[in-house]
Scaffold this motif. Structure first.
Motif, PDB file in Angstrom:
ATOM      1  N   MET A   1     -17.698 -62.463 -29.219  1.00  8.40           N
ATOM      2  CA  MET A   1     -18.304 -63.814 -29.038  1.00  8.40           C
ATOM      3  C   MET A   1     -17.491 -65.027 -29.288  1.00  8.40           C
ATOM      4  O   MET A   1     -17.046 -64.917 -30.215  1.00  8.40           O
ATOM      5  CB  MET A   1     -19.674 -63.704 -29.649  1.00  8.40           C
ATOM      6  CG  MET A   1     -20.464 -64.958 -29.334  1.00  8.40           C
ATOM      7  SD  MET A   1     -21.922 -64.436 -30.476  1.00  8.40           S
ATOM      8  CE  MET A   1     -22.847 -66.277 -30.346  1.00  8.40           C
ATOM      9  N   SER A   2     -17.441 -65.857 -28.308  1.00 14.39           N
ATOM     10  CA  SER A   2     -16.556 -67.104 -28.605  1.00 14.39           C
ATOM     11  C   SER A   2     -17.269 -67.868 -29.674  1.00 14.39           C
ATOM     12  O   SER A   2     -18.530 -68.078 -29.439  1.00 14.39           O
ATOM     13  CB  SER A   2     -16.046 -67.800 -27.418  1.00 14.39           C
ATOM     14  OG  SER A   2     -15.008 -67.020 -26.473  1.00 14.39           O
ATOM     15  N   ALA A   3     -16.587 -68.795 -30.227  1.00 14.20           N
ATOM     16  CA  ALA A   3     -17.115 -70.061 -30.968  1.00 14.20           C
ATOM     17  C   ALA A   3     -17.494 -71.127 -30.013  1.00 14.20           C
ATOM     18  O   ALA A   3     -17.395 -71.090 -28.796  1.00 14.20           O
ATOM     19  CB  ALA A   3     -15.957 -70.589 -31.873  1.00 14.20           C
ATOM     20  N   LEU A   4     -18.443 -71.822 -30.695  1.00 13.65           N
ATOM     21  CA  LEU A   4     -18.942 -73.026 -29.822  1.00 13.65           C
ATOM     22  C   LEU A   4     -17.997 -74.047 -29.828  1.00 13.65           C
ATOM     23  O   LEU A   4     -17.335 -74.442 -30.646  1.00 13.65           O
ATOM     24  CB  LEU A   4     -20.187 -73.486 -30.491  1.00 13.65           C
ATOM     25  CG  LEU A   4     -21.474 -72.727 -30.686  1.00 13.65           C
ATOM     26  CD1 LEU A   4     -22.485 -73.374 -31.554  1.00 13.65           C
ATOM     27  CD2 LEU A   4     -21.818 -72.466 -29.264  1.00 13.65           C
ATOM     28  N   VAL A   5     -17.574 -74.429 -28.831  1.00 10.88           N
ATOM     29  CA  VAL A   5     -16.760 -75.552 -28.569  1.00 10.88           C
ATOM     30  C   VAL A   5     -17.647 -76.844 -28.266  1.00 10.88           C
ATOM     31  O   VAL A   5     -18.494 -77.045 -27.435  1.00 10.88           O
ATOM     32  CB  VAL A   5     -15.899 -75.560 -27.122  1.00 10.88           C
ATOM     33  CG1 VAL A   5     -14.923 -76.731 -27.151  1.00 10.88           C
ATOM     34  CG2 VAL A   5     -15.122 -74.429 -27.428  1.00 10.88           C
ATOM     35  N   ILE A   6     -17.574 -77.892 -29.236  1.00  3.93           N
ATOM     36  CA  ILE A   6     -18.307 -79.300 -29.495  1.00  3.93           C
ATOM     37  C   ILE A   6     -17.474 -80.332 -29.232  1.00  3.93           C
ATOM     38  O   ILE A   6     -17.044 -80.632 -30.499  1.00  3.93           O
ATOM     39  CB  ILE A   6     -19.535 -79.139 -30.339  1.00  3.93           C
ATOM     40  CG1 ILE A   6     -20.428 -77.597 -30.280  1.00  3.93           C
ATOM     41  CG2 ILE A   6     -20.323 -80.329 -30.593  1.00  3.93           C
ATOM     42  CD1 ILE A   6     -21.258 -77.714 -31.451  1.00  3.93           C
ATOM     43  N   THR A   7     -17.296 -81.231 -28.429  1.00  2.52           N
ATOM     44  CA  THR A   7     -16.418 -82.033 -28.366  1.00  2.52           C
ATOM     45  C   THR A   7     -17.076 -83.623 -28.407  1.00  2.52           C
ATOM     46  O   THR A   7     -16.489 -84.672 -28.865  1.00  2.52           O
ATOM     47  CB  THR A   7     -15.876 -82.406 -27.128  1.00  2.52           C
ATOM     48  OG1 THR A   7     -16.709 -82.512 -25.817  1.00  2.52           O
ATOM     49  CG2 THR A   7     -14.726 -81.182 -26.732  1.00  2.52           C
ATOM     50  N   MET A  81      -8.166 -75.330 -26.789  1.00  4.34           N
ATOM     51  CA  MET A  81      -9.483 -75.041 -27.206  1.00  4.34           C
ATOM     52  C   MET A  81     -10.153 -73.729 -26.960  1.00  4.34           C
ATOM     53  O   MET A  81     -10.895 -73.016 -27.867  1.00  4.34           O
ATOM     54  CB  MET A  81     -10.761 -76.160 -27.171  1.00  4.34           C
ATOM     55  CG  MET A  81     -10.135 -77.396 -27.634  1.00  4.34           C
ATOM     56  SD  MET A  81     -11.455 -78.783 -27.670  1.00  4.34           S
ATOM     57  CE  MET A  81     -11.729 -78.952 -25.890  1.00  4.34           C
ATOM     58  N   GLU A  82     -10.228 -73.295 -25.708  1.00  5.71           N
ATOM     59  CA  GLU A  82     -10.495 -71.933 -25.450  1.00  5.71           C
ATOM     60  C   GLU A  82      -9.867 -70.840 -25.967  1.00  5.71           C
ATOM     61  O   GLU A  82     -10.609 -69.876 -26.387  1.00  5.71           O
ATOM     62  CB  GLU A  82     -10.413 -71.904 -23.706  1.00  5.71           C
ATOM     63  CG  GLU A  82     -11.091 -70.693 -23.263  1.00  5.71           C
ATOM     64  CD  GLU A  82     -11.084 -70.739 -21.710  1.00  5.71           C
ATOM     65  OE1 GLU A  82     -11.142 -69.352 -21.218  1.00  5.71           O
ATOM     66  OE2 GLU A  82     -10.619 -71.632 -21.017  1.00  5.71           O
ATOM     67  N   LEU A  83      -8.625 -70.897 -26.336  1.00  7.29           N
ATOM     68  CA  LEU A  83      -7.853 -69.908 -26.966  1.00  7.29           C
ATOM     69  C   LEU A  83      -8.380 -69.744 -28.381  1.00  7.29           C
ATOM     70  O   LEU A  83      -8.572 -68.731 -29.015  1.00  7.29           O
ATOM     71  CB  LEU A  83      -6.258 -70.404 -27.059  1.00  7.29           C
ATOM     72  CG  LEU A  83      -5.729 -69.834 -25.471  1.00  7.29           C
ATOM     73  CD1 LEU A  83      -4.344 -70.653 -25.478  1.00  7.29           C
ATOM     74  CD2 LEU A  83      -5.753 -68.398 -25.319  1.00  7.29           C
ATOM     75  N   ILE A  84      -8.386 -71.058 -29.115  1.00  2.00           N
ATOM     76  CA  ILE A  84      -8.936 -70.878 -30.432  1.00  2.00           C
ATOM     77  C   ILE A  84     -10.106 -70.530 -30.751  1.00  2.00           C
ATOM     78  O   ILE A  84     -10.613 -69.658 -31.638  1.00  2.00           O
ATOM     79  CB  ILE A  84      -8.565 -72.328 -31.046  1.00  2.00           C
ATOM     80  CG1 ILE A  84      -6.966 -72.735 -31.192  1.00  2.00           C
ATOM     81  CG2 ILE A  84      -9.188 -72.284 -32.410  1.00  2.00           C
ATOM     82  CD1 ILE A  84      -6.361 -71.898 -31.926  1.00  2.00           C
ATOM     83  N   ALA A  85     -11.158 -70.686 -29.793  1.00  2.00           N
ATOM     84  CA  ALA A  85     -12.468 -70.475 -29.872  1.00  2.00           C
ATOM     85  C   ALA A  85     -12.627 -68.848 -29.585  1.00  2.00           C
ATOM     86  O   ALA A  85     -13.648 -68.446 -30.179  1.00  2.00           O
ATOM     87  CB  ALA A  85     -13.287 -71.152 -28.594  1.00  2.00           C
TER      88      ALA A  85
END
Length: 158
Positions: A1-7, A81-85
């Motif tokens: 499960m990926s992290a939430l990306v919140i900009t 950001m997608e990679l880190i998430a």
């Protein structure tokens, strides 16, 4: 499960408030993460070990160009950001455009500001900001033996 990306930083504040209400300890890490390498993974895993929720803030493309020069970043912010998430130790991801994360730290007030071993507690640029709101600074990760800049030099044959 990926992290939430919140900009949206207002939405990020709300998310952190909910997590704090559940008793979670918030850890904040930041960096360029231009070419993700094992040093980044070890830094983020070390940061995660300091609390319950790991929020990672990435320098946006313009701020990296100012820090690293033309030709950087090698990957755009959305892809970084997608990679880190995608890393299992990361819970939340955001971005920032300033030269330091002082403003974001003042706004979000994480319990812990984690920095890599290329710093000491006394050389962290944001130390006064973190201390002013009562946060902690943690130095985490392995020795600074890896760098995106070194990888790029190697690939160019320098």
């Amino acid at each position: 499960m990926s992290a939430l990306v919140i900009t949206d930083h207002d939405a990020l504040e709300r998310e952190l408030s909910e997590r704090r209400a559940r008793g979670e300890r918030i850890v904040f890490a930041n960096g360029c993460f231009d070419l993700v390498h094992v040093g980044h993974v070890r830094y983020l895993e070390g940061a995660k070990a300091c609390g319950d929720t790991l929020l990672v803030a990435l320098n946006d493309d313009e701020s990296i160009r100012k820090l690293k020069g033309e030709g950087r970043p090698t990957q755009p912010i959305d892809e970084r950001m997608e990679l880190i998430a995608a890393l299992r130790c990361v819970d939340l991801v955001t971005r920032f455009g300033e030269g330091t994360v002082d403003a974001l730290l003042r706004r979000l007030k994480p319990d812990v500001h984690a920095k890599g071993t290329d710093y000491t507690v006394d050389t962290v640029p944001e130390r006064d900001t973190v201390r002013a709101y009562g946060g902690e600074i943690a130095i985490v990760g392995d020795p600074k033996d890896h760098s995106s800049t070194d990888i790029l030099r190697f690939l160019r044959g320098e």
